[in-house]
Design an enzyme around this catalytic site. Structure first.
Site, PDB file in Angstrom:
ATOM      1  N   ASP A  12      38.313  37.491  39.396  1.00  0.00           N
ATOM      2  CA  ASP A  12      39.259  37.632  40.216  1.00  0.00           C
ATOM      3  C   ASP A  12      40.403  38.294  39.879  1.00  0.00           C
ATOM      4  OD1 ASP A  12      41.265  36.967  42.353  1.00  0.00           O
ATOM      5  OD2 ASP A  12      41.005  34.857  41.687  1.00  0.00           O
ATOM      6  N   ASP A  32      44.102  39.737  41.379  1.00  0.00           N
ATOM      7  CA  ASP A  32      45.146  39.543  42.451  1.00  0.00           C
ATOM      8  C   ASP A  32      45.951  40.737  42.332  1.00  0.00           C
ATOM      9  OD1 ASP A  32      46.981  38.910  44.341  1.00  0.00           O
ATOM     10  OD2 ASP A  32      46.042  36.857  44.270  1.00  0.00           O
ATOM     11  N   ASP A  80      42.280  36.705  36.493  1.00  0.00           N
ATOM     12  CA  ASP A  80      42.568  35.237  36.588  1.00  0.00           C
ATOM     13  C   ASP A  80      41.453  34.580  35.727  1.00  0.00           C
ATOM     14  OD1 ASP A  80      43.052  32.417  36.847  1.00  0.00           O
ATOM     15  OD2 ASP A  80      43.633  32.880  38.815  1.00  0.00           O
TER      16      ASP A  80
END
Length: 328
Positions: free
Chosen positions: A94, A96, A274
């Site tokens: 992940d 972001d 993450d």
């Protein structure tokens, strides 16, 4: 464009634009073994443990509820309504855009610049996963504010969090190689993490990530291990890295500070992803095809990661109507 979608706009999206044909095959396959979750009020998932018999029943729910956000589990269960009898889970990376520790923009959330840099990062991750680790069943999903790499190789999905954590360290470049850094490009030694031995070439992977980070520094970052004087010297001498003149760069920085620098970059590499998501075997992620209502963008599978542009391919119709003033 990146403003919150109201209830009318959400209803419009799910009734006029959303299609079950936009659900990727890796979602529709074994859909009855997945847990679904929903956020109806914009305060986080508050409606969990939902199960659907297929895309048609999911469609009816979305049209009726027009949720603020829709999620699906990375795990497969025999009893998903209770998250019972866990079978396996996707392996997730992940990234972001708003959380990238080194980015060229100064926006408060996400913008075209940092989303573009997030795509550069995930492209590098996908290359490492496919080329170095020979993983094949990879899917890249634009999440609305970043990207999810969703891995469904049968060899990795039954694995526990320990192995996933070690794989994360490798792919992220979160460990400083145990050899002289000046010789990284030419080293062919295998590198051992706790639970597996990585392929040859980790040194080159780590080098490339450090180079990317240093060339993208703006000087305004506050990074552990890099004080203002070191930051100033990095910016002054990083032009050597454009031609891979690592020896000259290291001589300008000095061996002690160079060690501090590589340790700091390892932490930057890890924080780009993450890590909690990667090792969580029961995580729920945004459902591809759903609406990210905080930014009014579609969460969609990326078909061509070299040409993907979220501001062309992931913008709902109601956003263009806003710009045209149709509802004003």
């Amino acid at each position: 464009m990146l403003s919150k979608a109201n209830l009318r706009e959400r209803r419009q999206y799910y009734r006029e634009e959303w299609s079950k044909n936009d659900l990727p095959d890796f979602i529709t396959n074994e859909i009855t073994k997945r847990e679904f979750g929903f956020d109806h009020f914009g305060k986080g998932p508050n409606d969990r443990y939902k199960v659907f018999k297929g895309p048609d029943s999911l469609k009816r729910f979305l049209r009726q509820k027009a949720p603020f956000a829709a999620y699906i589990s990375v795990a497969f269960y025999n009893v998903p309504r209770r998250r019972g009898d866990w079978q396996k889970a996707e392996y997730i990376f992940d990234v972001d855009a708003k959380d990238i520790p080194i980015r060229s923009c100064n926006c408060d959330g996400v913008c075209e610049i940092c989303l573009g840099e997030a795509l550069e990062i995930v492209n590098s991750l996908v290359d490492s996963l496919s080329n170095d680790l020979s993983l094949k069943n990879l899917h890249l999903v634009y999440s609305g504010r970043g990207y999810h790499i969703r891995i469904l190789d049968e060899d990795i999905m039954p694995s526990g969090s320990d192995l996933r954590g070690e794989l994360l360290k490798y792919v992220a470049g979160a460990e400083v190689p145990k050899t002289s850094y000046s010789n990284l490009e030419s080293s062919n030694k295998a590198y051992n993490f706790e639970h597996f031995t990585i392929p040859l070439g980790y040194h080159k992977l780590f080098t490339s990530k450090v180079k990317y980070n240093l060339l993208h520094l703006t000087g305004s970052e506050e990074l552990d291990g890099i004080n203002p004087k070191l930051m100033k010297d990095i910016l002054k001498h990083r032009h050597f890295l454009e031609n891979d003149e690592w020896g000259l760069f290291k001589s300008k920085i000095g061996p002690r500070r160079y060690k501090d620098l590589t340790q700091a970059m390892a932490q930057v590499n890890l924080s780009t992803i993450d890590a909690k998501v990667s090792i969580d075997l029961k995580r729920i992620l945004r459902l591809p095809s759903s609406l990210h209502s905080k930014v009014s963008m579609k969460c969609i599978e990326v078909k061509n990661r070299e040409t993907f542009d979220p501001f062309k391919e992931a913008v709902p119709k109601f956003v263009w109507e806003r710009k045209e003033g149709i509802h004003e």
